[in-house]
Design a protein around this motif. Structure first.
Motif, short mmCIF file in Angstrom:
data_model
loop_
_atom_site.label_atom_id
_atom_site.label_comp_id
_atom_site.label_asym_id
_atom_site.label_seq_id
_atom_site.Cartn_x
_atom_site.Cartn_y
_atom_site.Cartn_z
N ASN A 111 31.10 45.12 56.33
CA ASN A 111 31.71 43.92 56.92
C ASN A 111 30.72 42.77 57.01
O ASN A 111 31.09 41.60 56.79
N ALA A 112 29.47 43.08 57.32
CA ALA A 112 28.46 42.03 57.48
C ALA A 112 28.22 41.31 56.16
O ALA A 112 28.13 40.06 56.13
N ILE A 113 28.12 42.03 55.07
CA ILE A 113 27.88 41.38 53.77
C ILE A 113 29.06 40.51 53.38
O ILE A 113 28.90 39.41 52.82
N ARG A 114 30.28 40.98 53.66
CA ARG A 114 31.46 40.15 53.34
C ARG A 114 31.49 38.89 54.20
O ARG A 114 31.77 37.79 53.70
N GLU A 115 31.21 39.03 55.48
CA GLU A 115 31.24 37.87 56.37
C GLU A 115 30.14 36.87 56.06
O GLU A 115 30.29 35.67 56.32
N LEU A 116 29.04 37.34 55.49
CA LEU A 116 27.94 36.43 55.10
C LEU A 116 28.17 35.78 53.74
O LEU A 116 27.32 35.03 53.26
N GLY A 117 29.31 36.07 53.13
CA GLY A 117 29.61 35.49 51.82
C GLY A 117 28.87 36.15 50.68
O GLY A 117 28.60 35.50 49.65
N GLY A 118 28.57 37.42 50.82
CA GLY A 118 27.78 38.10 49.81
C GLY A 118 28.57 38.58 48.61
O GLY A 118 27.97 38.78 47.53
N ALA A 170 38.64 48.31 52.91
CA ALA A 170 39.92 47.77 52.44
C ALA A 170 39.89 46.24 52.36
O ALA A 170 40.45 45.65 51.42
N GLU A 171 39.25 45.59 53.32
CA GLU A 171 39.18 44.13 53.29
C GLU A 171 38.30 43.65 52.13
O GLU A 171 38.58 42.60 51.54
N ASN A 172 37.28 44.40 51.82
CA ASN A 172 36.44 44.03 50.67
C ASN A 172 37.20 44.17 49.36
O ASN A 172 36.97 43.41 48.42
N GLN A 173 38.10 45.16 49.26
CA GLN A 173 38.89 45.31 48.04
C GLN A 173 39.74 44.06 47.78
O GLN A 173 39.94 43.68 46.62
N GLY A 174 40.25 43.45 48.84
CA GLY A 174 41.03 42.23 48.66
C GLY A 174 40.21 41.09 48.08
O GLY A 174 40.75 40.21 47.40
N LYS A 175 38.89 41.09 48.30
CA LYS A 175 38.01 40.08 47.71
C LYS A 175 37.56 40.45 46.29
O LYS A 175 37.35 39.57 45.46
N ILE A 176 37.41 41.75 46.05
CA ILE A 176 36.89 42.20 44.76
C ILE A 176 37.99 42.22 43.69
O ILE A 176 37.70 42.21 42.50
N LYS A 177 39.27 42.23 44.09
CA LYS A 177 40.37 42.37 43.12
C LYS A 177 40.37 41.26 42.07
O LYS A 177 40.84 41.47 40.95
N MET A 178 39.86 40.08 42.41
CA MET A 178 39.83 38.99 41.44
C MET A 178 38.84 39.24 40.30
O MET A 178 38.91 38.54 39.28
N TYR A 179 37.97 40.21 40.47
CA TYR A 179 36.99 40.52 39.42
C TYR A 179 37.32 41.81 38.68
O TYR A 179 36.60 42.19 37.77
N ILE A 180 38.42 42.47 39.03
CA ILE A 180 38.68 43.79 38.49
C ILE A 180 39.01 43.75 37.00
O ILE A 180 38.62 44.64 36.24
N SER A 181 39.71 42.72 36.56
CA SER A 181 40.02 42.61 35.12
C SER A 181 38.76 42.39 34.30
O SER A 181 38.61 42.96 33.21
N GLN A 182 37.86 41.58 34.81
CA GLN A 182 36.60 41.35 34.10
C GLN A 182 35.77 42.63 34.04
O GLN A 182 35.17 42.93 33.00
N VAL A 183 35.74 43.39 35.12
CA VAL A 183 35.01 44.65 35.13
C VAL A 183 35.62 45.62 34.12
O VAL A 183 34.91 46.32 33.40
N CYS A 184 36.96 45.67 34.07
CA CYS A 184 37.63 46.57 33.14
C CYS A 184 37.33 46.21 31.69
O CYS A 184 37.03 47.09 30.87
N ASP A 185 37.38 44.94 31.36
CA ASP A 185 37.09 44.52 29.99
C ASP A 185 35.64 44.81 29.61
O ASP A 185 35.36 45.28 28.49
#
Length: 456
Positions: free
Chosen positions: A244-251, A281-296
């Motif tokens: 949570n701390a890394i997400r809240e710090l904009g990491g 779970a909250e971090n997954q909502g932030k990481i989902k925008m990069y999932i297609s790039q990771v898959c490719d």
């Protein structure tokens, strides 16, 4: 070596000759009790020796007398040898020894003169050979110096020999003394750069320290510093309170930005950090925008590489829930191709990823309609170990259950012969392979096979 060996032979001859003379003298001593033992000018010593001899005879302690006489004789020979060091090898020395035999008393004087003569001959022949032999030795490493290849160069044989020679000759210069007295380094840093990272990678950091690491990671372009910072963040992301701390710090955006770099090591460390953060779970909502790039990136990078494994682990974590699985539906054919081409570890990770899709009934139609290589049937082989067999049997079981639950068996015409539906359901090859596994040696595999067969 020739002169040294000759000197050794001469010394051995001297010792043997002197011993023989002494034995002859001892055997003949005592026949004439009136003959004096020592031929010295000192009357006190003569009287003392005579008293010792007479006392030994009267008291019956002949052995003690012999021992005392032998000790006195050895001391006399030693004194004569020390005096003879000053003599030179010349005919005068031989004449002096011969004159000594004339003035001596019996065998004792002859033995002493012979000993001196042989000793002088040996000394004249050896010369400096013995002294040369003492300095010809192997170099010994000092125990305080580092191991070979050390930073201080202490194990370099030439340098050690030069320093040893300078110390022995007493001509050591000030600079050499400073180097020799300096404590050598026993550990060397492994950093590739001059930057001193403020934290250890396994430290548990607080929010303020995590902010500093994120600032360093955002501002630097040094690959080494980026790697250390990513590893530090990934280790801290293993703890829920730091996720949570890394997400809240904009990491999250700062870390995700590095998955676009061309450096495979940086991409791997970024995937690992995001993988630990994706448990939240909250971090997954932030990481989902990069999932297609990771898959490719995972599909096009080198097969079985560390980057590919790190990307597959991140995708597996992101598909544990049903929220983001639809973002990867277009990559199903690539996943099955990678399942066939990859090595053992890649196969295990891909099957875990596909099993996540099979546990979501909403993904069944897209999953069974994708094209798969026919060689995929080779995974139902008893030669594979338990983990692969259990995973492939679970995958088959879930797909078979979903086909029944979704009523897809009646619409078989819409699936091509190269689809997963035809391979698992219509061809009948998988069923034969699974029945052959019923006699597997592993009990766990055998139980799994019986469970699958009961659902057919």
């Amino acid at each position: 070596m020739g002169r040294t060996r000759e000197a050794g032979c001469v010394v051995a001859g001297v010792v043997i000759g002197a011993g023989a003379c002494y034995c002859v003298y001892r055997l003949t001593w005592g026949r004439d009790d009136s003959e004096k033992i020592w031929d010295y000018n000192n009357d006190d010593e003569d009287e003392e020796s005579s008293d010792i001899t007479e006392t030994g005879v009267e008291s019956g302690k002949g052995a003690n007398t012999l021992v005392g006489a032998g000790a006195r004789l050895q001391g006399d020979l030693k004194a004569k040898a020390e005096v003879g060091v000053e003599l030179k090898s010349s005919p005068d020395a031989k004449l002096g020894a011969h004159a000594g035999t004339q003035t001596g008393s019996g065998l004792e004087a002859k033995a002493k003169a012979l000993f001196n003569t042989l000793k002088e001959q040996a000394r004249s022949k050896t010369g400096k050979g013995t002294r040369l032999g003492t300095i010809s030795g192997t170099r010994i490493l000092a125990p305080s110096l580092p191991c070979p290849g050390g930073r201080g160069g202490g194990c370099h044989p030439t340098r050690n020999g030069a320093r040893a020679g300078s110390r022995a000759s007493g001509k050591c210069k000030g600079r050499a003394r400073a180097k020799s007295t300096r404590t050598p380094a026993t550990a060397w840093p492994v950093r590739r750069g001059k930057f001193n990272f403020p934290y250890k990678i396994d430290d548990i950091l607080g929010a303020s320290d995590l902010q500093k690491v994120l600032n360093i990671l955002e501002r630097t372009n040094d690959p080494f510093i980026q790697e250390v910072a990513l590893v530090t963040l990934g280790n801290n992301a293993a703890y829920s309170f730091n996720q949570n701390a890394i997400r809240e710090l904009g990491g999250l955006p700062i870390i995700a930005k590095l998955i676009k770099t061309k450096d495979p090591i940086i991409r791997e460390k970024a995937y690992n950090a995001l993988n630990n953060l994706s448990v939240n779970a909250e971090n997954q909502g932030k990481i989902k925008m990069y999932i297609s790039q990771v898959c490719d990136d995972t599909m096009i990078c080198r097969l079985d590489s560390a980057v590919q494994m790190a990307g597959l682990r991140l995708l597996t974590n992101m598909t544990v829930t049903n929220h983001y699985q639809h973002l990867l539906s277009y990559s199903f054919p690539d996943f099955f191709a990678l399942l066939f081409l990859g090595n053992y570890f890649t196969k295990i990770q891909i099957m875990k990823l596909i099993i996540n899709f099979t546990e979501n009934p909403a993904m069944t139609r897209e999953l069974v309609s994708c094209k798969v290589p026919s060689e995929l049937i080779s995974l139902f082989n008893k030669e594979w170990d338990r983990e692969i067999l259990l995973n492939i049997l679970t995958l088959f079981e879930n797909i078979n259950d979903n086909i029944k639950n979704e009523g897809l068996a009646s619409s078989r015409k819409e699936f091509s012969r190269s689809s997963l539906f035809f391979l698992f359901k219509e061809s009948g090859v998988c069923v034969k392979k699974i029945k052959a596994l019923a006699n597997h040696n592993d009990l766990v595999v055998k139980v799994k096979v019986l469970k699958v067969l009961t659902k057919l």
